[in-house]
Scaffold this active site. Sequence first.
Site, PDB file in Angstrom:
ATOM      1  N   GLN A  17      -8.459   1.406   4.626  1.00 43.89           N
ATOM      2  CA  GLN A  17      -8.634   2.346   5.730  1.00 43.89           C
ATOM      3  C   GLN A  17      -8.805   3.808   5.337  1.00 43.89           C
ATOM      4  O   GLN A  17      -9.694   4.488   5.856  1.00 43.89           O
ATOM      5  CB  GLN A  17      -7.456   2.232   6.715  1.00 43.89           C
ATOM      6  N   SER A  18      -7.977   4.328   4.447  1.00 48.68           N
ATOM      7  CA  SER A  18      -7.999   5.778   4.208  1.00 48.68           C
ATOM      8  C   SER A  18      -9.342   6.247   3.665  1.00 48.68           C
ATOM      9  O   SER A  18      -9.951   7.190   4.200  1.00 48.68           O
ATOM     10  CB  SER A  18      -6.875   6.168   3.239  1.00 48.68           C
ATOM     11  N   ARG A  38     -17.107  -6.128  -4.363  1.00 50.82           N
ATOM     12  CA  ARG A  38     -17.056  -7.287  -5.250  1.00 50.82           C
ATOM     13  C   ARG A  38     -17.897  -8.417  -4.662  1.00 50.82           C
ATOM     14  O   ARG A  38     -17.789  -8.715  -3.473  1.00 50.82           O
ATOM     15  CB  ARG A  38     -15.618  -7.780  -5.413  1.00 50.82           C
ATOM     16  N   ASP A  73     -20.711  -6.330 -10.305  1.00 49.20           N
ATOM     17  CA  ASP A  73     -19.588  -6.730 -11.150  1.00 49.20           C
ATOM     18  C   ASP A  73     -19.393  -5.626 -12.186  1.00 49.20           C
ATOM     19  O   ASP A  73     -20.124  -5.541 -13.176  1.00 49.20           O
ATOM     20  CB  ASP A  73     -19.882  -8.064 -11.830  1.00 49.20           C
ATOM     21  N   ASN A  96     -10.225   5.095  -3.488  1.00 55.59           N
ATOM     22  CA  ASN A  96      -8.802   5.055  -3.153  1.00 55.59           C
ATOM     23  C   ASN A  96      -8.138   3.867  -3.850  1.00 55.59           C
ATOM     24  O   ASN A  96      -7.338   3.136  -3.287  1.00 55.59           O
ATOM     25  CB  ASN A  96      -8.568   5.017  -1.632  1.00 55.59           C
ATOM     26  N   ARG A 104      -9.326   2.821 -16.046  1.00 55.16           N
ATOM     27  CA  ARG A 104      -9.338   1.521 -16.717  1.00 55.16           C
ATOM     28  C   ARG A 104     -10.710   0.855 -16.642  1.00 55.16           C
ATOM     29  O   ARG A 104     -11.054   0.022 -17.485  1.00 55.16           O
ATOM     30  CB  ARG A 104      -8.260   0.606 -16.109  1.00 55.16           C
ATOM     31  N   LYS A 136       2.369   2.799  -5.271  1.00 56.66           N
ATOM     32  CA  LYS A 136       1.432   2.391  -4.227  1.00 56.66           C
ATOM     33  C   LYS A 136       1.966   2.836  -2.868  1.00 56.66           C
ATOM     34  O   LYS A 136       3.174   2.797  -2.621  1.00 56.66           O
ATOM     35  CB  LYS A 136       1.264   0.872  -4.217  1.00 56.66           C
ATOM     36  N   TYR A 138       1.219   2.661   1.487  1.00 54.61           N
ATOM     37  CA  TYR A 138       0.510   2.181   2.660  1.00 54.61           C
ATOM     38  C   TYR A 138       0.832   3.101   3.833  1.00 54.61           C
ATOM     39  O   TYR A 138       1.651   4.012   3.721  1.00 54.61           O
ATOM     40  CB  TYR A 138       0.900   0.734   2.977  1.00 54.61           C
ATOM     41  N   GLU A 139       0.175   2.849   4.942  1.00 51.82           N
ATOM     42  CA  GLU A 139       0.278   3.729   6.114  1.00 51.82           C
ATOM     43  C   GLU A 139       1.710   4.134   6.438  1.00 51.82           C
ATOM     44  O   GLU A 139       2.047   5.318   6.488  1.00 51.82           O
ATOM     45  CB  GLU A 139      -0.345   3.022   7.329  1.00 51.82           C
ATOM     46  N   GLY A 247       7.239  22.197  21.043  1.00 49.64           N
ATOM     47  CA  GLY A 247       6.752  23.573  21.124  1.00 49.64           C
ATOM     48  C   GLY A 247       7.589  24.398  22.083  1.00 49.64           C
ATOM     49  O   GLY A 247       8.690  24.002  22.474  1.00 49.64           O
ATOM     50  N   GLY A 248       7.057  25.515  22.496  1.00 50.24           N
ATOM     51  CA  GLY A 248       7.808  26.410  23.372  1.00 50.24           C
ATOM     52  C   GLY A 248       7.806  26.001  24.830  1.00 50.24           C
ATOM     53  O   GLY A 248       8.542  26.568  25.633  1.00 50.24           O
TER      54      GLY A 248
END
Length: 415
Positions: A17-18, A38, A73, A96, A104, A136, A138-139, A247-248
């Site tokens: 997602q990100s 892939r 590949d 990501n 690597r 690692k 996640y959300e 907030g105010g």
Amino acid sequence: MSKALDGVRILDFTHVQSGPTCTQLLAWFGADVIKVERAGAGDITREQLRDIPDVDSLYFTMLNHNKRSVTIDTKNPEGKQVLEALIQKCDVLVENFAPGALDRMGFTWERIQELNPRMIVASVKGFGPGPYEDCKVYENVAQCAGGAASTTGFDDGPPVVTGAQIGDSGTGLHLALGIVTALYQRMQTGRGQRVLAAMQDGVLNLCRVKLRDQQRLERTGTMKEYPQYPNGMFGEAVPRAGNASGGGQPGWILKCKGWETDPNAYIYFITQAPVWAKICNVIGREEWATDPAYATPAARLPHLKDIFAEIERWTTTKTKFEAMQILNKYDIPCGPILSMKEIAEEPSLRKTGTIVEVDHPTRGKYLTVGNPIKLSDSPTEVKRSPLLGEHTDEVMAELGYSPEQISALRTAGAI
């Protein structure tokens, strides 16, 4: 009409997602986004949370519009050569992966610079440099590490994560801004650079008012707009504030007519100071406008629970839409709690392109979120997501490979 990012080519190594949020936004603005996947599998979200067997999931289709898909590949020597050719032709590489994965693969920052000194390498990571940078994320981990969860929920309950994907999609939006900024700077310098958006940093950026409140709390020991005031206890850290506005202008979620059976029959109501007298008139408490215990914002703070209880007595006699219609006449800030069903069916959101219906060759028609940012001279056309490897031959030809070479690469398993 031309698009804002016409001529920009993005090499998209993102998944889930990100990263896809970032590259989809760039594609909507006209960039040519080439998604590398892939063979045989592709982005893992193609098969996650499927509602139709053997068809790309909504999770994938709603995050990968306007892109082209190639399968390479990268472990195959000839596949690696194809990737090197893509790096030489593209402006931006977005990834990501887990920390160190690109290195690597043999594509360190130094190697990429050798191939293309103008290349911008943009990354989403869970954490920036520090003790957790190899972890690692996640959300929901990002929401917790970025300060959102500790300040969300009610004081007598546990920390709560929000349904808004502020860790994933929020960081993707931050990264997109970083990429466009780096492209602009490259016009002056001619050089590429690295762009990093850490998920913890992105969440914290969206929680900046809570960091503001932490400093206020340390200085004063209390925060009068929080529901804990005046009878609750404040500790050393910013507490969970329920539905307070942050907030105010004090606000709260109030029941509307039908709340007993409809879980979304609620409205958010803000007791904005300039319209206080109008609020008093609408709910039938005209005397509050001049009563010293209610007439000023400071005087009202200790009575907020009672005030909202009285307003709720009025809102429960109206549907959320009836209440909206009345309150808007008097410029009283409010908003209905809209369900996802109501949002999906809202005609105005369809008209503005915020909700878009897209046709897919295997899925059929589905709804998706359109571009939230509207440019007058670069209108967004939301095109369907690509099938796995759909554009491999097309992109190879653009790189200069002949049909015979493409066939040989496929035989070798490189593509």
